[in-house]
Design a protein around this motif. Structure first.
Motif, PDB file in Angstrom:
ATOM      1  N   ARG A 414       0.823  -1.211   0.000  1.00 13.61           N
ATOM      2  CA  ARG A 414       0.000   0.000   0.000  1.00 13.61           C
ATOM      3  C   ARG A 414       0.855   1.258   0.000  1.00 13.61           C
ATOM      4  O   ARG A 414       1.962   1.289   0.530  1.00 13.61           O
ATOM      5  CB  ARG A 414      -0.915   0.004   1.228  1.00 13.61           C
ATOM      6  CG  ARG A 414      -1.790  -1.225   1.328  1.00 13.61           C
ATOM      7  CD  ARG A 414      -2.635  -1.234   2.578  1.00 13.61           C
ATOM      8  NE  ARG A 414      -3.332  -2.507   2.760  1.00 13.61           N
ATOM      9  CZ  ARG A 414      -4.194  -2.758   3.725  1.00 13.61           C
ATOM     10  NH1 ARG A 414      -4.485  -1.816   4.608  1.00 13.61           N
ATOM     11  NH2 ARG A 414      -4.768  -3.939   3.815  1.00 13.61           N
ATOM     12  N   ARG A 430      -3.426   3.769  -2.722  1.00 12.53           N
ATOM     13  CA  ARG A 430      -3.052   2.839  -3.794  1.00 12.53           C
ATOM     14  C   ARG A 430      -2.615   1.505  -3.204  1.00 12.53           C
ATOM     15  O   ARG A 430      -2.100   1.441  -2.093  1.00 12.53           O
ATOM     16  CB  ARG A 430      -1.922   3.413  -4.648  1.00 12.53           C
ATOM     17  CG  ARG A 430      -2.328   4.621  -5.497  1.00 12.53           C
ATOM     18  CD  ARG A 430      -1.208   5.008  -6.455  1.00 12.53           C
ATOM     19  NE  ARG A 430      -1.572   6.131  -7.312  1.00 12.53           N
ATOM     20  CZ  ARG A 430      -2.219   6.009  -8.464  1.00 12.53           C
ATOM     21  NH1 ARG A 430      -2.580   4.801  -8.888  1.00 12.53           N
ATOM     22  NH2 ARG A 430      -2.494   7.075  -9.198  1.00 12.53           N
ATOM     23  N   HIS A 432      -0.951  -2.508  -4.665  1.00 13.56           N
ATOM     24  CA  HIS A 432      -0.544  -3.364  -5.764  1.00 13.56           C
ATOM     25  C   HIS A 432       0.074  -4.648  -5.222  1.00 13.56           C
ATOM     26  O   HIS A 432       0.562  -4.702  -4.101  1.00 13.56           O
ATOM     27  CB  HIS A 432       0.455  -2.647  -6.679  1.00 13.56           C
ATOM     28  CG  HIS A 432       1.796  -2.406  -6.047  1.00 13.56           C
ATOM     29  ND1 HIS A 432       2.016  -1.367  -5.159  1.00 13.56           N
ATOM     30  CD2 HIS A 432       2.969  -3.091  -6.137  1.00 13.56           C
ATOM     31  CE1 HIS A 432       3.278  -1.401  -4.755  1.00 13.56           C
ATOM     32  NE2 HIS A 432       3.878  -2.435  -5.321  1.00 13.56           N
ATOM     33  N   ILE A 437      -3.766  -4.129  -9.324  1.00  8.34           N
ATOM     34  CA  ILE A 437      -3.484  -2.727  -9.020  1.00  8.34           C
ATOM     35  C   ILE A 437      -4.808  -2.045  -8.684  1.00  8.34           C
ATOM     36  O   ILE A 437      -5.794  -2.167  -9.422  1.00  8.34           O
ATOM     37  CB  ILE A 437      -2.816  -2.006 -10.210  1.00  8.34           C
ATOM     38  CG1 ILE A 437      -1.484  -2.688 -10.560  1.00  8.34           C
ATOM     39  CG2 ILE A 437      -2.601  -0.533  -9.905  1.00  8.34           C
ATOM     40  CD1 ILE A 437      -0.825  -2.098 -11.805  1.00  8.34           C
ATOM     41  N   LYS A 438      -4.836  -1.318  -7.578  1.00  4.48           N
ATOM     42  CA  LYS A 438      -6.068  -0.657  -7.153  1.00  4.48           C
ATOM     43  C   LYS A 438      -5.765   0.747  -6.651  1.00  4.48           C
ATOM     44  O   LYS A 438      -4.665   1.024  -6.166  1.00  4.48           O
ATOM     45  CB  LYS A 438      -6.749  -1.457  -6.032  1.00  4.48           C
ATOM     46  CG  LYS A 438      -7.154  -2.864  -6.433  1.00  4.48           C
ATOM     47  CD  LYS A 438      -7.808  -3.611  -5.292  1.00  4.48           C
ATOM     48  CE  LYS A 438      -8.195  -5.026  -5.721  1.00  4.48           C
ATOM     49  NZ  LYS A 438      -8.847  -5.792  -4.627  1.00  4.48           N
ATOM     50  N   ALA A 439      -6.761   1.632  -6.783  1.00  5.83           N
ATOM     51  CA  ALA A 439      -6.648   3.001  -6.274  1.00  5.83           C
ATOM     52  C   ALA A 439      -8.019   3.452  -5.815  1.00  5.83           C
ATOM     53  O   ALA A 439      -9.040   3.149  -6.461  1.00  5.83           O
ATOM     54  CB  ALA A 439      -6.103   3.942  -7.341  1.00  5.83           C
ATOM     55  N   CYS A 468      -6.890  10.823 -10.307  1.00  7.83           N
ATOM     56  CA  CYS A 468      -5.975   9.718 -10.027  1.00  7.83           C
ATOM     57  C   CYS A 468      -5.652   8.967 -11.299  1.00  7.83           C
ATOM     58  O   CYS A 468      -4.492   8.606 -11.557  1.00  7.83           O
ATOM     59  CB  CYS A 468      -6.619   8.777  -9.016  1.00  7.83           C
ATOM     60  SG  CYS A 468      -5.687   7.297  -8.682  1.00  7.83           S
TER      61      CYS A 468
END
Length: 471
Positions: A414, A430, A432, A437-439, A468
């Motif tokens: 994170r 964020r 990964h 991958i996430k935000a 973003c």
């Protein structure tokens, strides 16, 4: 606990290790098992030779016990290889029956000093005589040792200064010092003296340093990132030391093995030594059954003594695909069922659990006896918080008992950043790892901005998400 912190993966894989301690653990057995796993063994040999430990030499050989072939590394200091002297429980006589040979030398042990070959303990020799007998060896390495060394003693600081002076990677040196600190603190506790007042026989000290540094270096070379182990067989009976005849496990080993699952058995002898115990305590994350793993290679470290069971420590090495930034962790779930507490009281316990280190807290609707509607209160935590949070639940809820289970979790790496929007700066969380991958905009920032500009929550949320994505 630090295990090779900061190292990356090997060819896209992370290395996991399971240690089978059915015949205990000693420094040389663990070192031999790890050495057996190396694809290029010359790398380790050369690195150990370049350390130039005073008077220390290494002998590498193949050993077979009960039809199983493995590796035995003999560490000698000034030509002396330290061995333990097991005592027959029935007669209090030195036990030669299962050793490669017997040695009625009147050895005196200093309990930081570790023995070799079978989970044996190191000792100094305060005697003056020679051996004039022949040995019939089942394997091709020398068990003999010479006598007449000075018996010089080294202080704890002198030994740690030696480790610091060695040309080692930072994480190897850190782990080696950590292992020796575990040993020193155990000795200090057993003898009731401060750590800086502990002194050890030179021969045994250098022998233990070689084992410890060798194991820490091998963990580094193998790129091991996760270590688990079976419960530890400590043996039974007694050993002779300079303080007299002591029970197995030796006091220092018993001190180190607190909070570790151990067991005895019918085998008469010292199977887990203080050095072996300290190495396990430093590196092993969890003791129990072998976890699911795809084993790629098995290392077998042989002891010098012969018992009715194969005297070896096996190391199982597996490769997991790299997580691209994520991590695999073992955590604990603590749960209890509540059918006689108000929602307000349960809510108060929520906050208390979080304040005391819980990773997460939640409830699940359940039905209990007599058809009562209830909730199951659960919290997740790391091992260090397990016992304290269990006590907290027992004290602050109406339950009469709690359940604890271990579980493995995959955690994405994170990070946080800030983006600018027409509604002000919004933090973005964020994550990964494991190919994902996430935000996500920070809830508190979005809520604050929506109130300030008097716009719907999702209007700010969408604006932050677009900012973003544009980055």
């Amino acid at each position: 606990m630090t295990i090779n912190e900061g190292r990356g993966t090997k060819d896209g894989y992370r290395m996991r290790l399971f240690l089978e301690c059915a015949m205990g653990a000693s420094g040389d057995m663990l070192m031999s098992a790890l050495y057996d796993l190396l694809p290029d063994k010359n790398v380790f040999r050369e690195k150990m030779e370049r350390l130039s430990l005073p008077g220390v030499t290494f002998e590498y050989s193949t050993s077979t016990k009960c039809g199983i072939s493995g590796t035995h590394i003999s560490v000698k200091v000034g030509g002396v290889e330290e061995k333990s002297e097991d005592i027959h429980a029935e007669s209090n006589e030195s036990a030669p029956s299962h050793d490669a040979h017997s040695h009625d030398d009147g050895h005196s042990h200093t309990r930081l000093d570790e023995g070799h070959g079978d989970g044996s303990s190191e000792h100094s020799h305060d005697h003056d005589h020679s051996h004039d007998h022949e040995h019939d060896h089942e394997h091709d390495h020398d068990h003999g040792h010479s006598h007449g060394h000075s018996g010089r003693r080294l202080g704890y600081k002198e030994i740690t200064d030696l480790i610091r002076s060695l040309d080692l990677p930072d994480n190897v040196q850190e782990n080696a010092l950590g292992v020796y600190k575990i040993l020193g603190e155990a000795e200090a506790a057993v003898h009731g003296v401060p750590l800086n007042k502990i002194h050890f026989h030179e021969i045994g000290s250098l022998d233990a340093v070689a084992d410890i540094v060798g194991c820490c270096l091998l963990m580094n070379l193998l790129n091991v990132t996760d270590v688990t182990a079976s419960p530890v067989h400590v043996g039974s009976g007694s050993i002779r030391c300079e303080h007299g005849i002591l029970p197995v496990p030796a006091p220092a080993a018993a001190e180190i093995l607190k909070d570790v699952p151990i067991y005895g058995g019918k085998i008469n002898g010292e199977l887990c030594t203080p050095t072996g115990a300290a190495l396990l305590k430093r590196f092993v994350r969890q003791f129990g059954e072998m976890p699911p793993m795809i084993v790629k290679k098995i290392g077998c470290g042989m002891g010098a003594k012969d018992f009715e069971a194969a005297n070896c420590l096996r190391a199982f090495l597996s490769e997991d695909e790299a997580s691209d930034g994520g991590s695999r962790e073992m955590i604990y779930e603590i749960s209890c069922n509540l059918d006689d507490m108000s929602p307000e009281a349960v809510g108060a316990v929520f906050g208390l659990l979080f304040e005391n280190g819980a990773l997460d807290v939640y409830t699940t609707p359940v039905m209990m006896k007599k058809n009562r509607h209830a909730v199951m209160l659960s919290c997740l935590c790391i091992e260090e918080k397990r016992d304290s949070l269990a006590r907290l639940l027992l004290i602050n809820t109406s339950t009469l008992g709690v359940r604890i289970s271990s579980c493995r979790r995959y955690v994405m790496a994170r990070s946080e950043e800030t983006v600018s929007t027409m509604y002000g700066d919004i933090r973005i969380k964020r994550a990964h790892g494991f190919g994902a991958i996430k935000a996500k905009p920070e809830y508190d920032d979005v809520l604050k901005a929506s109130k300030r500009f008097r716009v719907p929550f999702m209007t700010v949320y969408d604006a932050a998400s677009r900012a973003c994505t544009d980055k």
